[in-house]
Design a protein around this motif. Structure first.
Motif, mmCIF file in Angstrom:
data_model
loop_
_atom_site.group_PDB
_atom_site.id
_atom_site.type_symbol
_atom_site.label_atom_id
_atom_site.label_comp_id
_atom_site.label_asym_id
_atom_site.label_seq_id
_atom_site.Cartn_x
_atom_site.Cartn_y
_atom_site.Cartn_z
ATOM 1 N N UNK A 82 0.837 -1.181 0.000
ATOM 2 C CA UNK A 82 0.000 0.000 0.000
ATOM 3 C C UNK A 82 0.880 1.241 0.000
ATOM 4 N N UNK A 83 0.398 2.237 -0.706
ATOM 5 C CA UNK A 83 1.096 3.517 -0.757
ATOM 6 C C UNK A 83 0.239 4.574 -0.088
ATOM 7 N N UNK A 84 0.799 5.253 0.882
ATOM 8 C CA UNK A 84 0.079 6.313 1.587
ATOM 9 C C UNK A 84 0.077 7.562 0.725
ATOM 10 N N UNK A 85 -1.125 8.100 0.505
ATOM 11 C CA UNK A 85 -1.234 9.292 -0.343
ATOM 12 C C UNK A 85 -1.863 10.480 0.392
ATOM 13 N N UNK A 86 -2.341 10.264 1.613
ATOM 14 C CA UNK A 86 -2.959 11.372 2.332
ATOM 15 C C UNK A 86 -2.933 11.182 3.833
ATOM 16 N N UNK A 87 -2.798 12.294 4.544
ATOM 17 C CA UNK A 87 -2.838 12.314 6.005
ATOM 18 C C UNK A 87 -3.605 13.556 6.416
ATOM 19 N N UNK A 88 -4.659 13.363 7.223
ATOM 20 C CA UNK A 88 -5.496 14.494 7.629
ATOM 21 C C UNK A 88 -5.765 14.417 9.123
ATOM 22 N N UNK A 89 -5.655 15.551 9.782
ATOM 23 C CA UNK A 89 -6.027 15.648 11.197
ATOM 24 C C UNK A 89 -7.419 16.255 11.253
ATOM 25 N N UNK A 90 -8.325 15.571 11.960
ATOM 26 C CA UNK A 90 -9.699 16.043 12.097
ATOM 27 C C UNK A 90 -9.974 16.656 13.465
ATOM 28 N N UNK A 91 -9.228 16.209 14.466
ATOM 29 C CA UNK A 91 -9.434 16.707 15.827
ATOM 30 C C UNK A 91 -8.088 16.815 16.525
ATOM 31 N N UNK A 92 -7.904 17.932 17.197
ATOM 32 C CA UNK A 92 -6.682 18.188 17.935
ATOM 33 C C UNK A 92 -7.087 18.788 19.277
ATOM 34 N N UNK B 57 -9.351 4.056 3.648
ATOM 35 C CA UNK B 57 -9.220 5.159 4.598
ATOM 36 C C UNK B 57 -9.130 4.548 5.990
ATOM 37 N N UNK B 58 -8.063 4.874 6.692
ATOM 38 C CA UNK B 58 -7.820 4.383 8.043
ATOM 39 C C UNK B 58 -8.037 5.543 9.014
ATOM 40 N N UNK B 59 -9.092 5.480 9.818
ATOM 41 C CA UNK B 59 -9.336 6.489 10.836
ATOM 42 C C UNK B 59 -8.571 6.078 12.094
ATOM 43 N N UNK B 60 -7.880 7.024 12.703
ATOM 44 C CA UNK B 60 -7.049 6.701 13.860
ATOM 45 C C UNK B 60 -7.279 7.692 14.992
ATOM 46 N N UNK B 61 -6.858 7.278 16.180
ATOM 47 C CA UNK B 61 -6.788 8.184 17.323
ATOM 48 C C UNK B 61 -5.463 7.936 18.034
ATOM 49 N N UNK B 62 -4.814 9.010 18.397
ATOM 50 C CA UNK B 62 -3.522 8.965 19.087
ATOM 51 C C UNK B 62 -3.678 9.782 20.363
ATOM 52 N N UNK B 63 -3.521 9.135 21.497
ATOM 53 C CA UNK B 63 -3.736 9.780 22.785
ATOM 54 C C UNK B 63 -2.479 9.722 23.638
#
Length: 132
Positions: free
Chosen positions: A1-11, A47-53
């Motif tokens: 897989x090739x990553x083509x996008x990274x988006x932050x939705x909540x900070x 699309x992989x939705x993630x959360x980093x805490x």
């Protein structure tokens, strides 16, 4: 897989209490959802939705980053990944490089925010030592 996008939705970062005594810093990365993404490409995309805490315990501060990563499937892995995800399993070989990518992006943002709020950085930074 090739990553083509990274988006932050909540900070979100908040400092609740001053640091007193022993401080424990814990970080956690989760994949919250995996979905098929429609792109103008011959290869399917996910699309992989993630959360980093990051939590500063006991009750000192917390940092939360939520977002998504878009990746194009170049090896027909997306069907297997989506099938496994129905059972909330993500064991594909794509997992490790994806987690590393997300952690790299989020760690840079977290360090910037920690510095702004005067919090200790959640990972050890390199140090130069003198030679004897």
């Amino acid at each position: 897989m090739k990553i083509i996008g990274f988006h932050i939705n909540k900070l979100l970062i908040e400092r609740k209490n001053p640091i007193k005594g022993k401080l424990s810093i814990k970080s956690k990365l989760n994949i919250d959802d995996i979905t098929s993404e429609n792109l103008p490409s011959k290869n399917p995309a996910l699309k992989f939705d993630f959360s980093y805490d990051i939590s500063y315990e006991p009750g000192v501060a917390k940092l939360e980053i939520k977002g998504s990563v878009i990746a194009i499937d170049d090896k027909d892995e997306s069907k297997v990944i989506l099938k496994d995800w129905k059972d909330k399993k993500f064991l594909s070989p794509v997992r490790i490089p994806l987690f590393n990518f997300i952690m790299n992006k989020c760690t840079l943002k977290a360090i910037e925010l920690e510095e702004e709020l005067g919090l200790p950085i959640h990972i050890p930074l390199p140090k130069i030592k003198s030679q004897q």
